[in-house]
Design an enzyme around this catalytic site. Structure first.
Site, PDB file in Angstrom:
ATOM      1  N   LYS A 174       0.857  -1.182   0.000  1.00 49.51           N
ATOM      2  CA  LYS A 174       0.000   0.000   0.000  1.00 49.51           C
ATOM      3  C   LYS A 174       0.891   1.230   0.000  1.00 49.51           C
ATOM      4  O   LYS A 174       1.381   1.671   1.028  1.00 49.51           O
ATOM      5  CB  LYS A 174      -0.910  -0.001   1.225  1.00 49.51           C
ATOM      6  CG  LYS A 174      -2.249   0.736   1.032  1.00 49.51           C
ATOM      7  CD  LYS A 174      -2.132   2.211   0.730  1.00 49.51           C
ATOM      8  CE  LYS A 174      -1.962   3.027   1.984  1.00 49.51           C
ATOM      9  NZ  LYS A 174      -1.998   4.512   1.677  1.00 49.51           N
ATOM     10  N   GLU A 249       9.127   2.416  11.055  1.00 49.26           N
ATOM     11  CA  GLU A 249      10.136   3.472  10.899  1.00 49.26           C
ATOM     12  C   GLU A 249       9.387   4.788  10.863  1.00 49.26           C
ATOM     13  O   GLU A 249       8.685   5.087   9.916  1.00 49.26           O
ATOM     14  CB  GLU A 249      10.958   3.249   9.614  1.00 49.26           C
ATOM     15  CG  GLU A 249      12.313   3.934   9.669  1.00 49.26           C
ATOM     16  CD  GLU A 249      12.334   5.291   9.015  1.00 49.26           C
ATOM     17  OE1 GLU A 249      11.874   6.265   9.667  1.00 49.26           O
ATOM     18  OE2 GLU A 249      12.799   5.392   7.878  1.00 49.26           O
ATOM     19  N   CYS A 283      13.433  11.456   6.286  1.00 48.60           N
ATOM     20  CA  CYS A 283      13.295  11.082   7.696  1.00 48.60           C
ATOM     21  C   CYS A 283      14.590  11.283   8.467  1.00 48.60           C
ATOM     22  O   CYS A 283      14.573  11.562   9.665  1.00 48.60           O
ATOM     23  CB  CYS A 283      12.796   9.646   7.822  1.00 48.60           C
ATOM     24  SG  CYS A 283      13.849   8.418   7.024  1.00 48.60           S
ATOM     25  N   GLU A 384       9.364  17.152  14.330  1.00 48.33           N
ATOM     26  CA  GLU A 384       9.880  17.053  12.972  1.00 48.33           C
ATOM     27  C   GLU A 384       9.032  17.915  12.032  1.00 48.33           C
ATOM     28  O   GLU A 384       7.813  17.771  11.979  1.00 48.33           O
ATOM     29  CB  GLU A 384       9.825  15.585  12.542  1.00 48.33           C
ATOM     30  CG  GLU A 384      10.407  15.281  11.188  1.00 48.33           C
ATOM     31  CD  GLU A 384      10.294  13.797  10.863  1.00 48.33           C
ATOM     32  OE1 GLU A 384      11.202  13.278  10.210  1.00 48.33           O
ATOM     33  OE2 GLU A 384       9.304  13.161  11.277  1.00 48.33           O
TER      34      GLU A 384
END
Length: 492
Positions: A174, A249, A283, A384
């Protein structure tokens, strides 16, 4: 009719005919129209994956046979590299050359796992008994939901698909609804390579519609997800009901520490790249600069100068150095993030707004931004942005640098710059992050594990452990001279 779902070895449209237009972040043109799956389609994909796994049609293949399949997929990806890079560039808005680098990394990932599959798996345990054979064997885990992000769409999916295939799992992919084209291309190659029917399945659509069954269904044995912390937390809660295995993650807020004894020019150059590559939509981006006080002005002034000179542009702009943000919603989030940082007391030195150049009017372009005078208690330091926003903190001692670098709920990656090898090694050891670069920032290789500490996630991708996520470990004890145990008396 749009038929871009791949379920049980066949391409098909959504069960209700729904479709979705994919727009370029560069200029909003439609770059693709794809099927948008229903929950019924997801159920079909899960059923196909479960039945294919339980039948042994693929899970019974040897490691060598599965490795050969993955190597063939790598060859086909290399053959179609530029075509796939174009799709990736269209979806993400990143420069075509960056997309080419990404596809090359995808090929390397498949080759790594193909080679890893040829190594010896399992071991013999010496139990000190001549008549007993004690073996540890590695078997396919089962059915996996592989859910990818939009920033490196094919690469992050490859990190999951390649080991799943080598391990012998069946799976449902997905990708992000914003960037589906390269996943479609990969699935066509997986089909062409000769993967048995039902092993590989592709579902397209927003997580709010198709994601829940991919997490909740008891027929799913593993969920591997790369994305945001909030979604990761939701997956963990949902997985608890069936005790699924998880590989998560979830990003990071990555410290980039520069000591006064570093190669300052190299450190500055790498700091600019670490923060502003792909407009910070990475990331592991080094967006949290932590610099020794004595060199603060020298380092920050030059970073600000260089940030102000970065050229923004679309996929085919040969002068561009980085591209747009992925969507209007994300641009709004980054803007609000910077505004909140300034309200907290951070000093805006450069950027801090959307590009006002006419050629960027139709795209989601945000200027490279530097916020100075930050502290570890600020929202803009702890959270973040996933955008081109660097925060700057200062330290005076090695201990302070370590404490600041670890003062984050995340723990994905970090960098240390110093010519003192012993000091750099001490700091690298003390930082609680999954990858530490010393006198560098950003490179990785498929043979080295990737993943984070703390809220950056669970498990590892790549390396040997990346394959291990898709394997179950079984102990088989065989007594070749069976006899009575003699523990209980035999009553006549």
């Amino acid at each position: 009719m749009v038929a871009t779902l791949y379920i049980d070895g066949a391409w098909r449209q959504a069960s209700d005919g729904s479709a979705h237009d994919v727009h370029s972040p560069h200029d909003q043109r439609i770059v693709a129209t794809v099927s948008q799956a229903t929950q019924s389609d997801v159920q079909d994909a899960i059923t196909a994956a479960r039945e294919s796994f339980d039948s042994g049609i693929f899970s019974s293949w040897s490691f060598n046979e599965r490795s050969a399949l993955v190597a063939k997929i790598a060859d086909l990806l290399e053959r179609d590299a530029d075509l796939i890079a174009r799709k990736e560039s269209d979806d993400t808005g990143k420069r075509f050359i960056e997309a080419q680098y990404d596809v090359a990394d995808v090929v390397s990932t498949f080759r790594h796992f193909a080679a890893l599959g040829l190594k010896e798996h399992g071991r013999v345990v010496d139990v000190g008994l001549d008549h007993v054979s004690s073996r540890i064997v590695h078997e396919p885990l089962g059915v996996a939901s592989l859910i990818g992000p939009w920033n490196y769409p094919l690469l992050q999916i490859a990190w999951k698909v390649a080991p799943a295939l080598v391990a012998g799992c069946s799976f449902i992919v997905k990708p992000s609804e914003l960037t589906p084209q390269s996943a479609i291309a990969l699935m066509k190659i997986i089909e062409e390579a000769g993967t048995p029917k039902g092993v590989a399945n592709l579902i397209l659509g927003p997580g709010s519609v198709v994601g829940t069954p991919l997490i909740n269904d008891p027929r799913i044995d593993l969920v591997s997800f790369t994305g945001g912390l909030t979604t990761g937390q939701t997956i963990m809660r949902a997985a608890a009901t069936t005790i699924k295995k998880l590989a998560l993650e979830l990003g990071g807020k990555n410290p980039h520490i520069i000591f006064a004894d570093a190669d300052i020019e190299a450190a500055i150059d790498n700091a600019v790249t670490a923060a502003f590559l792909h407009s910070g939509q990475v990331c592991s981006a080094g967006t949290r600069l932590i610099v020794e006080r004595s060199i603060h002005d020298q380092v920050v002034n030059e970073i600000v100068r260089r940030a102000g000179l970065i050229t923004l542009g679309g996929p085919d702009d040969r002068l561009a150095e980085t591209g747009p943000l992925i969507s209007q919603a994300h641009l709004s989030n980054v803007s609000q993030y910077v505004e909140k940082g300034v309200a907290e007391g951070a000093q805006l030195l450069v950027g801090g707004k959307r590009s006002d150049l006419p050629e960027h009017a139709q795209g989601w372009y945000y200027l490279p931004t530097v916020l100075d005078n930050c502290t570890s208690k600020m929202f803009c330091v702890q959270e973040e942005s996933f955008g081109p926003v660097m925060t700057v903190e200062v330290f005076d001692t090695e201990a302070q640098a370590i404490a600041i670098g670890n003062d984050t709920p995340f723990g994905l990656s970090g960098g240390v710059w110093s010519k003192d090898a012993e000091k750099a090694a001490r700091v690298a050891s003390a930082l609680r992050h999954g990858t530490i670069w010393v006198n560098d920032f950003g490179p990785y290789r498929p043979a080295a594990e990737w993943g984070g500490y703390k809220q950056s996630g669970i498990g590892r991708e790549l390396g040997e452990h990346g394959l291990g996520e898709y394997l179950e470990i079984k102990h088989i004890w065989t007594n070749n001279a069976p006899s009575r145990s003699g523990w209980f008396r035999a009553h006549e």
